[in-house]
Scaffold this active site. Structure first.
Site, PDB file in Angstrom:
ATOM      1  N   CYS A 124       0.829  -1.214   0.000  1.00 35.85           N
ATOM      2  CA  CYS A 124       0.000   0.000   0.000  1.00 35.85           C
ATOM      3  C   CYS A 124       0.857   1.255   0.000  1.00 35.85           C
ATOM      4  CB  CYS A 124      -0.899   0.020   1.226  1.00 35.85           C
ATOM      5  SG  CYS A 124      -1.951  -1.421   1.385  1.00 35.85           S
ATOM      6  N   THR A 126       0.386   3.811  -3.017  1.00 27.55           N
ATOM      7  CA  THR A 126      -0.318   4.849  -3.784  1.00 27.55           C
ATOM      8  C   THR A 126      -1.529   5.408  -3.026  1.00 27.55           C
ATOM      9  OG1 THR A 126       0.337   3.658  -5.781  1.00 27.55           O
ATOM     10  CG2 THR A 126      -1.410   5.287  -6.026  1.00 27.55           C
ATOM     11  N   GLU A 127      -1.723   6.723  -3.189  1.00 26.80           N
ATOM     12  CA  GLU A 127      -2.912   7.395  -2.646  1.00 26.80           C
ATOM     13  C   GLU A 127      -3.555   8.217  -3.756  1.00 26.80           C
ATOM     14  OE1 GLU A 127      -2.087   9.637   0.880  1.00 26.80           O
ATOM     15  OE2 GLU A 127      -1.115   7.926   1.859  1.00 26.80           O
ATOM     16  N   GLN A 278       4.929  -9.051 -47.091  1.00 22.79           N
ATOM     17  CA  GLN A 278       6.105  -8.582 -46.348  1.00 22.79           C
ATOM     18  C   GLN A 278       5.728  -7.642 -45.185  1.00 22.79           C
ATOM     19  OE1 GLN A 278       9.151  -5.942 -48.101  1.00 22.79           O
ATOM     20  NE2 GLN A 278      10.541  -7.671 -47.889  1.00 22.79           N
ATOM     21  N   GLU A 362       3.893   0.070 -10.808  1.00 20.62           N
ATOM     22  CA  GLU A 362       5.301  -0.038 -10.358  1.00 20.62           C
ATOM     23  C   GLU A 362       6.205   0.972 -11.077  1.00 20.62           C
ATOM     24  OE1 GLU A 362       6.972  -3.635  -9.077  1.00 20.62           O
ATOM     25  OE2 GLU A 362       5.018  -4.592  -8.778  1.00 20.62           O
TER      26      GLU A 362
HETATM   27  C1  LIG Z   1      -4.351  -2.063 -11.763  1.00 21.20           C
HETATM   28  C2  LIG Z   1      -3.449  -1.277 -10.854  1.00 21.20           C
HETATM   29  C3  LIG Z   1      -2.793  -1.929  -9.822  1.00 21.20           C
HETATM   30  C4  LIG Z   1      -1.963  -1.211  -8.956  1.00 21.20           C
HETATM   31  N1  LIG Z   1      -1.407  -1.833  -7.866  1.00 21.20           N
HETATM   32  C5  LIG Z   1      -0.808  -1.086  -6.895  1.00 21.20           C
HETATM   33  C6  LIG Z   1      -0.418  -1.677  -5.642  1.00 21.20           C
HETATM   34  O1  LIG Z   1      -0.562  -2.889  -5.421  1.00 21.20           O
HETATM   35  N2  LIG Z   1       0.125  -0.877  -4.694  1.00 21.20           N
HETATM   36  C7  LIG Z   1       0.298   0.474  -4.887  1.00 21.20           C
HETATM   37  O2  LIG Z   1       0.797   1.140  -3.975  1.00 21.20           O
HETATM   38  N3  LIG Z   1      -0.052   1.055  -6.072  1.00 21.20           N
HETATM   39  C8  LIG Z   1      -0.607   0.315  -7.069  1.00 21.20           C
HETATM   40  N4  LIG Z   1      -1.020   0.911  -8.249  1.00 21.20           N
HETATM   41  C9  LIG Z   1      -0.781   2.331  -8.444  1.00 21.20           C
HETATM   42  C10 LIG Z   1       0.220   2.660  -9.541  1.00 21.20           C
HETATM   43  O3  LIG Z   1       1.516   2.324  -9.119  1.00 21.20           O
HETATM   44  C11 LIG Z   1       0.037   4.152  -9.886  1.00 21.20           C
HETATM   45  O4  LIG Z   1      -1.172   4.260 -10.595  1.00 21.20           O
HETATM   46  C12 LIG Z   1       1.198   4.700 -10.686  1.00 21.20           C
HETATM   47  O5  LIG Z   1       2.352   4.774  -9.890  1.00 21.20           O
HETATM   48  C13 LIG Z   1       0.925   6.090 -11.254  1.00 21.20           C
HETATM   49  O6  LIG Z   1       0.366   6.950 -10.319  1.00 21.20           O
HETATM   50  P1  LIG Z   1      -0.968   7.751 -10.713  1.00 21.20           P
HETATM   51  O7  LIG Z   1      -1.965   6.778 -11.211  1.00 21.20           O
HETATM   52  O8  LIG Z   1      -1.377   8.615  -9.560  1.00 21.20           O
HETATM   53  O9  LIG Z   1      -0.542   8.680 -11.929  1.00 21.20           O
HETATM   54  P2  LIG Z   1       0.159  10.121 -11.842  1.00 21.20           P
HETATM   55  O10 LIG Z   1       1.343  10.072 -10.961  1.00 21.20           O
HETATM   56  O11 LIG Z   1      -0.896  11.143 -11.549  1.00 21.20           O
HETATM   57  O12 LIG Z   1       0.643  10.309 -13.344  1.00 21.20           O
HETATM   58  C14 LIG Z   1      -0.203  10.770 -14.395  1.00 21.20           C
HETATM   59  C15 LIG Z   1       0.662  10.936 -15.638  1.00 21.20           C
HETATM   60  O13 LIG Z   1       1.680  11.913 -15.401  1.00 21.20           O
HETATM   61  C16 LIG Z   1       2.970  11.346 -15.644  1.00 21.20           C
HETATM   62  N5  LIG Z   1       3.918  11.949 -14.712  1.00 21.20           N
HETATM   63  C17 LIG Z   1       3.825  12.090 -13.370  1.00 21.20           C
HETATM   64  N6  LIG Z   1       4.912  12.696 -12.865  1.00 21.20           N
HETATM   65  C18 LIG Z   1       5.744  12.936 -13.910  1.00 21.20           C
HETATM   66  C19 LIG Z   1       7.037  13.510 -14.034  1.00 21.20           C
HETATM   67  N7  LIG Z   1       7.730  13.956 -12.994  1.00 21.20           N
HETATM   68  N8  LIG Z   1       7.576  13.592 -15.285  1.00 21.20           N
HETATM   69  C20 LIG Z   1       6.917  13.107 -16.368  1.00 21.20           C
HETATM   70  N9  LIG Z   1       5.696  12.544 -16.302  1.00 21.20           N
HETATM   71  C21 LIG Z   1       5.112  12.450 -15.087  1.00 21.20           C
HETATM   72  C22 LIG Z   1       2.793   9.844 -15.425  1.00 21.20           C
HETATM   73  O14 LIG Z   1       3.799   9.104 -16.077  1.00 21.20           O
HETATM   74  C23 LIG Z   1       1.416   9.627 -16.012  1.00 21.20           C
HETATM   75  O15 LIG Z   1       1.511   9.521 -17.408  1.00 21.20           O
HETATM   76  C24 LIG Z   1      -1.785   0.184  -9.159  1.00 21.20           C
HETATM   77  C25 LIG Z   1      -2.431   0.828 -10.220  1.00 21.20           C
HETATM   78  C26 LIG Z   1      -3.275   0.124 -11.053  1.00 21.20           C
HETATM   79  C27 LIG Z   1      -4.001   0.868 -12.154  1.00 21.20           C
END
Ligand SMILES: Cc1cc2nc3c(=O)[nH]c(=O)nc-3n(C[C@H](O)[C@H](O)[C@H](O)COP(=O)(O)OP(=O)(O)OC[C@H]3O[C@@H](n4cnc5c(N)ncnc54)[C@H](O)[C@@H]3O)c2cc1C
Length: 390
Positions: A124, A126-127, A278, A362
């Protein structure tokens, strides 16, 4: 000397994982995808044959497999169904912080739960407002005597709805950004609330849930590593788990490639199988190269870990490349199928949907590039030992 051949044991392990994927996972994969069915029976069977918890060391009752061996298993899971594969492999992600930062007692107790019964754990981090930038997390852990009290909410947690314990990251110093994060083991029975199951584009047989902590009390000794070392611990965990994700991406790509090759030999247009054109051959050739390259990067990133070396750069290369390759290969597989590729009666559209998550969880494709750029512009030595946290 570089030797890419597998040992007899590794061949046997790969064959066993492949048989499991072919006999237990594949036959239900497309059906489970439709309804988002939880693969309870498959988890039980995988646990029984020893394909789960591969990284739990022997002293805690696990098989103590190498990271490389773990990748062999995860590629086959990805080939079978990466949604079901993610459900089977997520104990490795949840267990890594415990392995790196847990006390003997914690390891015995919580790894013990996973090896004694087919139970699950969840990671856990992500928020809602803290995804790529975890320093913005709002979950707090406040020390009160011999306990910590945890408050907050985590989203997108794999296996969240079925886990018996959780590795939870929380702020122990609200004003210190990423230097104020600590990690804890939180048992479900401490009062963890499962709020919401997500309805997803792909990997629909995996469970992705919101997890809430309202004044959840845990013993103070459930802290992992030291207070405020949670961010470093999380980064070390991801170095160790990204090779497995990359392996799963290779498995998805391999599945799509095999379907595309077979279809291209059967589908006749302009009087010949489309494999004779091709344009189709070049798509198949690029798929084959991407799969080979993705696997080699994956293997390298795992071998560095097994040698006790830093693999931050190698694991981001592997995760970035294999995830992007899975997306490209599955998209091209749909192209090879033509209009039929877009129809749910045919196998490749599921693989394209499943592949998308590989570029997101990840560490997104962009975050992998940030890591690669940082490690390239400010290189650190690969022969530095992969340091312990505490
Ligand atoms: C099916 C699923 C399973 C998951 N399982 C887990 C889990 O078990 N445990 C857990 O903790 N989390 C989990 N996650 C969370 C996942 O790791 C996050 O969704 C991910 O890290 C991205 O965070 P976000 O969704 O808030 O996107 P954001 O961080 O809001 O990113 C949005 C966009 O902005 C881009 N971005 C953000 N910052 C930058 C930067 N500095 N430079 C360039 N681009 C940037 C990102 O690449 C993305 O394209 C899961 C997510 C899903 C969908």
């Amino acid at each position: 000397m570089v030797d890419f051949s597998l040992t007899d044991e590794q061949h046997a392990l790969r064959e066993m994982a492949h048989d499991f994927a072919a006999k237990e996972i594949r036959p239900v994969a497309w059906e489970f995808d439709k309804e988002g069915t939880w693969p309870a029976e498959i988890i039980k069977k995988a646990w029984e044959v020893g394909l789960m918890n591969s990284h739990i060391p022997e002293e805690y009752g696990g098989p103590g497999a190498s990271y490389f061996d773990g990748c062999l298993i995860e590629e086959e899971f990805g080939w079978g169904c990466s949604g079901i594969g993610t459900s089977l492999a997520a104990n490795g992600l949840a267990g890594a912080p415990l392995l790196l930062g847990g006390s003997e007692e914690l390891k015995r107790k919580y790894f013990g739960m996973l090896v004694e019964e087919p139970k699950l754990a969840a990671f856990c981090l992500t928020e809602p407002d803290a995804g790529s930038d975890v320093s913005g997390m709002r979950t707090t852990a406040v020390r009160k005597g011999d306990k910590y009290v945890i408050n907050g909410s985590k989203c997108f947690i794999t296996n969240g709805g079925y886990a018996d314990w959780f590795t939870v990251y929380a702020k122990t110093d609200k004003d210190a950004g990423h230097r104020g994060i600590s990690a804890f083991i939180v048992p479900k029975e401490a009062g963890v609330i499962v709020d919401k199951k997500e309805d997803k584009m792909g990997q629909r047989a995996s469970n992705t849930a919101t997890i809430t902590f309202n004044d959840v009390e845990i013993p103070a000794d459930h802290l992992l590593a030291e207070e405020n070392k949670g961010f470093k611990l999380a980064m070390m965990v991801l170095d160790r788990t990204r090779p497995g994700v990359a392996a799963m991406a290779v498995g998805i790509a391999r599945a799509a490639f095999e379907f595309a090759v077979d279809y291209s030999k059967q589908r006749v247009q302009f009087g010949v199988p489309i494999a004779m054109h091709q344009a189709i051959q070049f798509m198949i050739a690029d798929m084959a190269t991407d799969i080979e390259a993705g696997r080699l990067l994956t293997w390298q990133s795992a071998v560095l870990l097994d040698q006790g070396k830093r693999n931050t750069l190698a694991s981001s290369h592997a995760k970035r490349f294999a995830a992007d390759a899975a997306m490209k290969v599955t998209t091209d597989a749909v192209q090879v199928y033509g209009g039929y590729g877009f129809i749910k009666d045919y196998p490749v559209e599921k693989l394209m949907r499943d592949a998308k998550i590989m570029q997101l969880y990840e560490g997104t494709a962009q975050i992998q590039r940030l890591v690669i750029a940082r490690e390239t512009l400010l290189p650190r030595r690969v022969d530095e030992p992969a340091a312990a946290v505490a």
